[in-house]
Design a protein around this motif. Structure first.
Motif, PDB file in Angstrom:
ATOM      1  N   PHE B 192       0.849  -1.193   0.000  1.00 62.39           N
ATOM      2  CA  PHE B 192       0.000   0.000   0.000  1.00 62.39           C
ATOM      3  C   PHE B 192       0.886   1.245   0.000  1.00 62.39           C
ATOM      4  CE2 PHE B 192      -2.048  -3.524   2.116  1.00 62.39           C
ATOM      5  CZ  PHE B 192      -3.253  -3.612   1.443  1.00 62.39           C
ATOM      6  N   GLU B 193       0.912   1.932  -1.123  1.00 61.76           N
ATOM      7  CA  GLU B 193       1.763   3.112  -1.258  1.00 61.76           C
ATOM      8  C   GLU B 193       0.938   4.379  -1.004  1.00 61.76           C
ATOM      9  OE1 GLU B 193       4.988   2.725  -1.967  1.00 61.76           O
ATOM     10  OE2 GLU B 193       5.590   4.816  -2.303  1.00 61.76           O
ATOM     11  N   VAL B 195       0.371   8.076  -1.720  1.00 64.71           N
ATOM     12  CA  VAL B 195       0.733   8.955  -2.839  1.00 64.71           C
ATOM     13  C   VAL B 195      -0.004  10.288  -2.710  1.00 64.71           C
ATOM     14  CG1 VAL B 195       0.808   9.181  -5.350  1.00 64.71           C
ATOM     15  CG2 VAL B 195       0.987   6.912  -4.303  1.00 64.71           C
ATOM     16  N   VAL B 547      -3.692   9.611  -1.444  1.00 61.27           N
ATOM     17  CA  VAL B 547      -4.473   8.394  -1.681  1.00 61.27           C
ATOM     18  C   VAL B 547      -3.575   7.196  -1.381  1.00 61.27           C
ATOM     19  CG1 VAL B 547      -5.909   9.507  -3.440  1.00 61.27           C
ATOM     20  CG2 VAL B 547      -3.851   8.260  -4.128  1.00 61.27           C
ATOM     21  N   VAL B 548      -4.205   6.058  -1.213  1.00 67.92           N
ATOM     22  CA  VAL B 548      -3.473   4.809  -1.025  1.00 67.92           C
ATOM     23  C   VAL B 548      -3.576   4.013  -2.325  1.00 67.92           C
ATOM     24  CG1 VAL B 548      -3.155   2.781   0.410  1.00 67.92           C
ATOM     25  CG2 VAL B 548      -4.202   4.837   1.391  1.00 67.92           C
ATOM     26  N   VAL B 549      -2.441   3.707  -2.911  1.00 68.50           N
ATOM     27  CA  VAL B 549      -2.425   2.929  -4.154  1.00 68.50           C
ATOM     28  C   VAL B 549      -1.802   1.577  -3.853  1.00 68.50           C
ATOM     29  CG1 VAL B 549      -1.675   2.836  -6.549  1.00 68.50           C
ATOM     30  CG2 VAL B 549      -2.167   5.059  -5.488  1.00 68.50           C
ATOM     31  N   GLN B 550      -2.570   0.536  -4.094  1.00 72.24           N
ATOM     32  CA  GLN B 550      -2.072  -0.781  -3.719  1.00 72.24           C
ATOM     33  C   GLN B 550      -1.679  -1.605  -4.929  1.00 72.24           C
ATOM     34  OE1 GLN B 550      -6.091  -2.289  -2.194  1.00 72.24           O
ATOM     35  NE2 GLN B 550      -5.258  -4.132  -3.118  1.00 72.24           N
ATOM     36  N   TYR B 551      -0.804  -2.563  -4.717  1.00 73.93           N
ATOM     37  CA  TYR B 551      -0.679  -3.658  -5.684  1.00 73.93           C
ATOM     38  C   TYR B 551      -0.673  -4.957  -4.911  1.00 73.93           C
ATOM     39  CZ  TYR B 551       4.457  -3.444  -4.816  1.00 73.93           C
ATOM     40  OH  TYR B 551       5.704  -3.423  -4.249  1.00 73.93           O
TER      41      TYR B 551
END
Lengths: 555, 555
Positions: B192-193, B195, B547-551
């Motif tokens: 969870f990045e 950004v 925001v939280v950007v996940q992979y």
């Protein structure tokens, strides 16, 4: 004194808070529609409760009622004929505002406890709600149960947990003592009251009337607000059951039930009046861009949380599990006939083809193999009907027909109309796949909601990565997926999706699908691209729904 | 590996997180301009550093520079003649966007550590910044030091702490394992990045160029964004010093310094171009309603955090400390000649007078005694100049003259122009007090910024409470205050202010004043009334800036 319902559900709340922070697997509500879990009588009782609603007036005992409305058409062709009370918008808002007083008086723990009780009650109604979801949306039974019941409840719970998390971070009372050198300190006592901003409106969509409604509904409620649920005109029943149950819990707790109400309107004008009402301070919306942007532009008095259209995409670069990749994509494209906001629409494949564990596959190979994987997966009627469900709206049927006619490009998989033996009037369609060149932007660069996907021929993987990022930036997206055996390509996709702010799934070849997101672990939407300005459920989804009002005096 | 600056400032961060939750007294930066605290040389070195800036071009080494601008007029009549680089708006935004890459790469702890280092550097410059604040705003020296230096730094720190709090709640990585009955579980690893949403613009005001700028500046920065500071045209210097120091810290840390830049525009068109730029995703604003609402209506691409006008009010019902109450109010009305967004404008007194420890006081008694308390307090010139400072703008002087001419009502305390021996060209004015009836709404129901207050005659205390609530709801407010010996009246005010969503101070008779709010304990604004749509610093102020950007991939 803590609230009894807070004490009753404390373990759930604490487990939820832990999972919310750790993002590991956790679910409070069992996703299996099993009599062992829900009780031997639950399936039959749920069906019976649902059947008892049909052909009747759905009583809610709301103020301002001025007639009955409802014209839901089941995608399965079933007769519903449920009528709902139509209520005057001003009356509903005034009653909601008034009800906030008794909600405020309950305090944070009381409000949280009541929300958790509501969710538990809704969980017990999962079979009844599943039938209502299935028959109004066209979802297959298993999805209707899972997404309409426990998964929606999980998302609702996640909002309650997030709201509690953010509200519990600040102490309700403080002793403030400022040193004054040799003089006595300045001493103040302070109180910090959490106050909801005002009435919330939650606008439901036609395809996921509970899953996309519960997050905003419980986020607004758990932060001290009243909520008016405005369901989609074709999926009222699941929302009505939900509202009725919530009102019952409120009544039991001595809270004014008008804190939660249902707004069934006779048309757009009433809805516009509702969302622009001065008393309405938040609007949660799931639906198309047109109305979503109208809300953002016109509801100046409210914060709008909108999930809108997008063009989800898949970048295929290479794979060491070709069959498993195709199988995974076939399921993903078929599930609920692509009527999910998370279904991929653009599948980007290099013109030169891809390397796989089965050797090199040309662009045309990939097109044909994907088409075969879909039709193979759907070849057994019982699988097809369970997975596809039915087409929810005529507009989707029109889009399928348009794509099938070759309007957008070369059809590589023609859609098939299927006969559902259980529901002879159901509208059922298998997916349509279209091959296009990356230059044919008009074909694939706008959302074509439904089982319509494009295999887009790109110059190479670098072009695919760039196009994926541009699709997200310009069209919005909830999901992006990549298949590659190269960590460099995967890293490039990680960077691209972090820049364009969309969730990425990498090499899904098993039982996890890009269109599924799990509460308490996966964020649904980031709020950072045009597809949605909010996320289920980050802290930004709850933190602006209440304010802290303090008073201070000398101690 | 943690970032060295995170380790260096970890104790400050942890103390800040504790204070932020407990809301008890805590300050990281000493408010006394004492050589013992800041070093024996600090006062002289700060003055020297300030003097060295005058009459020169202020170098910032920013991209897109196309000339020099600056025409600050000191309210003290001092010569400033500082010129600032004017930069092309598109170039600044593009450079800011590019700089976000290296900021992103630093990670949460690195970003937080660098922000804390910046604040420590700014704290060391408190004397220099205090002179810049004093000479551009007209604040008295002590206020310029405290509010312009350590208190502003505390508010900046509070934003960093709030941002860190909300960002640390979600784990950066997760192991997700979903049981599948007798089959092996589904196992995914997830990242969870955090950004930043995009470039932030912070628009400063003319009266508090650091105190009202640092919260938005550090909130945006600490959540991963670049920031362009657009100062008020008459209070550029404090912002310019701040930006230069922050750019130096960034350079030392190998981060692109264009992450923080100064935008001095030649006019409104440039500012409008900046705030509506597609790359700008947040706008923090302090100023008037006109431009504030323009921003909210026009910056559709950004979230706008706006502090605007209001009519703060005091309800006087009764007191057991009449003299102390008058003394407290006299200081409150005099401080910085009422040029604070927290200064009371409407003082509501019942027509029948009030009960006090000195017996019954009629409405006219209260008017006269308050006027005497103000003039008595300001009778010593050295006290008067220290507290009043100078009038920041000609528009404020016009408003004072208008009120003094009796346009709004009966003048019960005429303003006096004072000669400041140290600054003979300073514009100095004591407060003007006007008596009006509650029915004269046009007089007091709009903000008249500056040392202009109204003693409003109401029917009775119940009417005062109702009017106070209405003033907040309709005109907005940052502060409300009540004096009463009756807990019933106090409770009614608590309820009224919770409904209208404004902070309440109760029976202030000592060294705490309604116009002061302490970082980490008092919220400045609630975000729930027309006076401000945001609060320094609740979690809602920071939670929507990233925001939280996940992979996710199979483990």
């Amino acid at each position: 004194m803590s609230h009894p319902l807070y004490e009753k559900h404390k373990a759930t709340l604490e487990a939820g808070l832990k999972a919310f922070g750790e993002r590991s697997y956790w679910s409070a509500y069992n996703e299996m529609p099993s009599p062992k879990v829900y009780g031997e009588d639950a399936p039959a009782a749920g069906k019976q409760a649902f059947d008892a609603l049909l052909g009747k007036q759905f009583e809610l005992d709301q103020p301002g009622s001025n007639g009955w409305q409802g014209s839901e058409k089941s995608p399965y062709g079933s007769e519903l004929n449920v009528q709902y009370p139509a209520c005057d918008v001003d009356t509903l808002v005034a009653a909601a505002e008034k009800a906030m007083e008794s909600w405020q008086a309950l305090g944070l723990e009381g409000r949280t406890g009541v929300c958790l009780e509501m969710l538990e009650r809704l969980n017990k109604q999962s079979f009844e709600i599943a039938h209502a979801v299935m028959q109004t949306t066209g979802q297959g039974w298993m999805m209707a149960f899972q997404a309409g019941g426990p998964h929606a409840q999980d998302r609702g719970l996640e909002s309650v947990v997030a709201a509690h998390q953010v509200q519990m971070l600040s102490a309700p009372n403080a002793h403030w003592e400022k040193p004054q050198g040799k003089n006595p300190p300045l001493v103040m006592k302070k109180h910090f009251e959490l106050v909801g901003k005002g009435v919330g409106v939650v606008i439901g969509c036609g395809t996921f009337p509970t899953w996309n409604t519960y997050p905003g509904l419980f986020a607004a409620l758990a932060t001290g607000n009243a909520v008016i649920v405005k369901p989609h005109s074709n999926s009222i029943l699941p929302a009505a059951i939900t509202v009725r149950t919530m009102r019952e819990v409120l009544k039991e707790q001595g809270v004014d039930p008008n804190l939660v109400s249902l707004c069934v309107t006779s048309g757009h004008a009433d809805t516009q009046k509702l969302v622009t009402h001065a008393g309405v301070r938040s609007v949660d919306f799931t639906g198309g861009n047109h109305f979503g942007h109208w809300l953002i532009d016109n509801c100046k008095q409210a914060t709008v949380y909108a999930e809108m259209a997008g063009v989800n995409n898949v970048v295929i670069d290479s794979t060491d599990a070709y069959k498993a990749m195709l199988r995974n994509l076939a399921f993903t494209l078929s599930l609920y006939s692509g009527q999910m906001c998370t279904t991929p629409q653009a599948i980007l494949v290099p013109a030169g083809g891809i390397e796989t564990d089965e050797g090199h596959k040309s662009y045309d190979d990939v097109c044909n193999d994907l088409a075969k994987a879909v039709s193979g997966f759907l070849s057994k009627p019982e699988v097809a009907h369970a997975v596809l469900g039915a087409i929810q709206s005529g507009a989707t049927t029109d889009r399928i027909n348009e794509a099938a006619a070759g309007v957008h490009g070369r059809v590589i998989l023609a859609p098939q109309k299927l006969e559902n033996p259980e529901f002879p009037n159901a509208v059922v369609s298998t997916p349509v796949l279209v091959a296009v060149d990356a230059a044919d932007e008009k074909a694939y660069m706008e959302e074509r909601f439904g089982p319509i996907s494009f295999v887009v021929k790109t110059a190479d993987t670098a072009a695919s990565v760039a196009l994926s990022e541009r699709l997200v930036r310009e069209c919005g997206a909830l999901t992006v997926s990549v298949y590659s055996t190269s960590r460099d390509v995967i890293n490039a996709m990680i960077k691209a999706t972090q820049r364009s702010k969309v969730a990425l799934s990498i090499n899904l070849t098993g039982g996890v699908f890009v269109n599924q997101s799990a509460a308490f672990s996966d964020y649904h939407g980031t709020g950072g691209n045009p597809g949605a300005n909010a996320s289920y459920t980050d802290l930004g989804f709850v933190a602006n729904r209440f304010v802290v009002v303090q008073y201070r005096e000398h101690a």
